[in-house]
Design a protein around this motif. Structure first.
Motif, PDB file in Angstrom:
ATOM      1  N   ARG A  93       0.835  -1.196   0.000  1.00 23.82           N
ATOM      2  CA  ARG A  93       0.000   0.000   0.000  1.00 23.82           C
ATOM      3  C   ARG A  93       0.875   1.252   0.000  1.00 23.82           C
ATOM      4  NH1 ARG A  93      -3.900   0.373   4.484  1.00 23.82           N
ATOM      5  NH2 ARG A  93      -3.616   2.605   4.260  1.00 23.82           N
ATOM      6  N   ASP A  94       0.219   2.395  -0.090  1.00 19.73           N
ATOM      7  CA  ASP A  94       0.872   3.703   0.005  1.00 19.73           C
ATOM      8  C   ASP A  94       2.136   3.806  -0.861  1.00 19.73           C
ATOM      9  OD1 ASP A  94      -0.865   5.100   1.888  1.00 19.73           O
ATOM     10  OD2 ASP A  94      -0.269   3.551   3.303  1.00 19.73           O
ATOM     11  N   TRP A 133      -0.482  -1.425   8.297  1.00 20.11           N
ATOM     12  CA  TRP A 133       0.888  -0.931   8.056  1.00 20.11           C
ATOM     13  C   TRP A 133       1.808  -1.156   9.262  1.00 20.11           C
ATOM     14  CZ3 TRP A 133      -3.686   1.631   7.974  1.00 20.11           C
ATOM     15  CH2 TRP A 133      -3.969   2.457   9.056  1.00 20.11           C
ATOM     16  N   THR A 171       4.814   4.185   4.190  1.00 22.30           N
ATOM     17  CA  THR A 171       4.244   5.354   3.512  1.00 22.30           C
ATOM     18  C   THR A 171       5.356   6.305   3.064  1.00 22.30           C
ATOM     19  OG1 THR A 171       2.535   5.107   5.202  1.00 22.30           O
ATOM     20  CG2 THR A 171       2.263   6.920   3.680  1.00 22.30           C
ATOM     21  N   GLN A 186       7.314   7.332   7.155  1.00 23.96           N
ATOM     22  CA  GLN A 186       6.815   7.403   8.522  1.00 23.96           C
ATOM     23  C   GLN A 186       7.611   6.413   9.379  1.00 23.96           C
ATOM     24  OE1 GLN A 186       2.264   8.219   6.982  1.00 23.96           O
ATOM     25  NE2 GLN A 186       2.547   6.739   8.610  1.00 23.96           N
ATOM     26  N   PHE A 188       7.468   4.628  12.835  1.00 26.79           N
ATOM     27  CA  PHE A 188       6.656   4.356  14.034  1.00 26.79           C
ATOM     28  C   PHE A 188       7.532   3.868  15.181  1.00 26.79           C
ATOM     29  CE2 PHE A 188       3.416   4.335  10.810  1.00 26.79           C
ATOM     30  CZ  PHE A 188       2.288   4.838  11.461  1.00 26.79           C
ATOM     31  N   ASP A 197      -2.436   7.254  15.363  1.00 27.02           N
ATOM     32  CA  ASP A 197      -1.538   6.677  14.359  1.00 27.02           C
ATOM     33  C   ASP A 197      -0.269   7.538  14.374  1.00 27.02           C
ATOM     34  OD1 ASP A 197      -0.866   4.959  12.288  1.00 27.02           O
ATOM     35  OD2 ASP A 197      -1.759   6.247  10.765  1.00 27.02           O
ATOM     36  N   HIS A 235       2.384  12.447   8.541  1.00 24.56           N
ATOM     37  CA  HIS A 235       2.123  11.319   7.636  1.00 24.56           C
ATOM     38  C   HIS A 235       2.327  11.714   6.176  1.00 24.56           C
ATOM     39  CE1 HIS A 235      -0.988   9.282  10.550  1.00 24.56           C
ATOM     40  NE2 HIS A 235       0.262   9.097  10.924  1.00 24.56           N
ATOM     41  N   ASP A 236       2.421  10.682   5.344  1.00 26.02           N
ATOM     42  CA  ASP A 236       2.363  10.869   3.893  1.00 26.02           C
ATOM     43  C   ASP A 236       3.306  11.966   3.381  1.00 26.02           C
ATOM     44  OD1 ASP A 236      -0.098   9.068   3.205  1.00 26.02           O
ATOM     45  OD2 ASP A 236      -0.715  10.268   4.924  1.00 26.02           O
ATOM     46  N   LYS A 251       0.624  15.167   5.770  1.00 18.29           N
ATOM     47  CA  LYS A 251      -0.701  15.155   6.397  1.00 18.29           C
ATOM     48  C   LYS A 251      -0.534  15.056   7.902  1.00 18.29           C
ATOM     49  CE  LYS A 251      -2.994  11.358   7.243  1.00 18.29           C
ATOM     50  NZ  LYS A 251      -3.238   9.983   6.852  1.00 18.29           N
ATOM     51  N   HIS A 289      -6.305  13.077   2.186  1.00 23.90           N
ATOM     52  CA  HIS A 289      -5.711  11.980   2.972  1.00 23.90           C
ATOM     53  C   HIS A 289      -4.283  11.779   2.473  1.00 23.90           C
ATOM     54  CE1 HIS A 289      -6.664   8.745   5.880  1.00 23.90           C
ATOM     55  NE2 HIS A 289      -5.580   8.236   5.339  1.00 23.90           N
ATOM     56  N   GLU A 290      -4.034  10.770   1.655  1.00 26.91           N
ATOM     57  CA  GLU A 290      -2.668  10.619   1.111  1.00 26.91           C
ATOM     58  C   GLU A 290      -2.581  11.556  -0.093  1.00 26.91           C
ATOM     59  OE1 GLU A 290      -4.743   7.736   1.007  1.00 26.91           O
ATOM     60  OE2 GLU A 290      -3.877   6.279   2.374  1.00 26.91           O
TER      61      GLU A 290
END
Ligand code: AAL
Length: 390
Positions: A93-94, A133, A171, A186, A188, A197, A235-236, A251, A289-290
């Motif tokens: 994804r992303d 994710w 992402t 990102q 985490f 998140d 994010h993103d 974001k 969003h993204e």
């Protein structure tokens, strides 16, 4: 004067003043009395409702099909990616922007390969992911035609605890700057979903898109101060080169769990490893969003979808900061990763985009939550036959 004469004088004076008032306020002569069947290209010379005033004032053209920043989107399944029978243990994804180097297209993306699908923040462990994710790495793939992809393997691994990103690196997006490549992502430091998140942005760099990638191992776009809109998450990350600088859009999520408000900010830098300066007008996009962006003519255009009052719009900012709605669209690509031929050329003649990758999320009725990459095609270019767009 007797009373009768006084009354006559007052009456004549008031009639005269009424007449002058009416004369002053009389609207200019309008040439049309009803809105015509043939849609006027220019705002017609007549009284218009608020909606029709907006039709001419708020959009570049009264018909969407005449608006360069209007498009619909077509999707195609990709060849070359295995998803373990879609049982939720493999997710992609992303995706990043697509770039063309060494005679082929490159894309980087969030890759999760875990023994089970996501089980939520309460049930996650060191190997069981909380979210789609969580426990992910950044992998990459190459393609000659944009439809069939060859997965090349890992680009950015999760580092050792407590280095930024030890729980998940996700992402990502790519920047090319002075001959080197930079992946922003990102990082985490706890399982996604514990509070929200929450994460900042980290970066790795390489001399070639094939790596090896050197992690900078420091936070490069930090969370905002306490009480700021971007206190918890950055994010993103989405870098472009504009006005001689790195323009990195991102974001943030704020508000309450289950009721997040999402907007986009901008941070700029002269050096890819920072320091990045957050723009004083942040957030610069009130929705999305993204969010994916691309140089368009002398400014920057953005695909704004999924969250906020202005979701499902394509927006444009001449200065890359003050975005306005340019077009309203539908079924826009999730996490769009366009092929942006002039993303890093600091162009003042941005050509737009015609295709890219995006993701589809399978929420997994049977708990098989995972995501898949797909291709989108669109017409957000100034000239689809421009060889630079291929
Ligand atoms: C995506 C992106 C970011 C979030 C999560 C994974 O939609 O906005 O990457 O953290 O969801």
């Amino acid at each position: 004067f007797n009373l009768k004469q006084v009354l006559i004088i007052v009456l004549v004076a008031s009639l005269f003043s009424c007449k002058t008032e009416v004369k002053d306020e009389k609207p200019e002569k309008k040439t049309l009395t009803s809105f015509p069947q043939k849609l006027p290209e220019e705002k017609p010379d007549m009284e218009l409702s608020a909606a029709l005033n907006r039709l001419y004032d708020a959009y570049p053209a009264p018909k969407p099909q005449d608006n360069e920043l209007f498009s619909q989107f077509k999707y195609t399944e990709l060849k070359g990616f295995d998803y373990n029978n879609h049982d939720g243990t493999i997710s992609r994804r992303d995706p990043s922007k697509v770039i063309f180097e060494n005679g082929k297209y490159y894309v980087w993306y969030t890759y999760r390969n875990t023994p089970t699908p996501p089980r939520g923040a309460d049930k996650c462990t060191d190997v069981i992911p909380s979210s789609d994710w969580d426990l992910a790495e950044i992998w990459y793939a190459t393609s000659e035609d944009g439809f069939t992809w060859e997965e090349q393997g890992v680009a950015i691994k999760r580092p050792e605890k407590p280095i930024v990103g030890w729980r998940a690196v996700t992402t990502t997006d790519i920047l090319k700057w002075k001959g080197k490549y930079y992946l922003y992502y990102q990082g985490f430091m706890e399982a996604s979903g514990k509070r929200g998140d929450d994460c900042p942005v980290a970066v790795s760099y390489a001399d070639s898109p094939d790596g090896p990638w050197t992690p900078y191992n420091k936070i490069v776009i930090p969370n905002g101060p306490e009480g700021a809109w971007d206190q918890f998450s950055i994010h993103d990350p989405y870098p472009l080169v504009h006005n001689g600088k790195i323009y990195l859009y991102y974001k943030s999520d704020f508000g309450q769990k289950g009721d997040w408000i999402r907007m986009q900010g901008l941070a700029t830098a002269d050096n890819p490893l920072g320091p990045f300066t957050k723009h004083p007008l942040n957030p610069v996009i009130n929705s999305g969003h993204e969010t994916s962006l691309f140089p368009f003519k002398t400014g920057i255009a953005a695909l704004v979808y999924k969250d906020g009052n202005e979701h499902n719009t394509v927006q444009y900012a001449e200065d890359g900061v003050n975005f306005e709605i340019a077009a309203i669209s539908e079924l826009m690509p999730y996490a769009a990763a366009p092929f942006v031929p002039d993303a890093f050329t600091d162009t003042k003649d941005g050509r737009g985009i015609t295709w890219g990758l995006s993701h589809f999320i399978n929420l997994g009725g049977k708990g098989q939550f995972h995501s898949m990459l797909a291709r989108f095609d669109c017409d957000l270019s100034r000239d689809v036959n421009d060889p630079i767009m291929k």
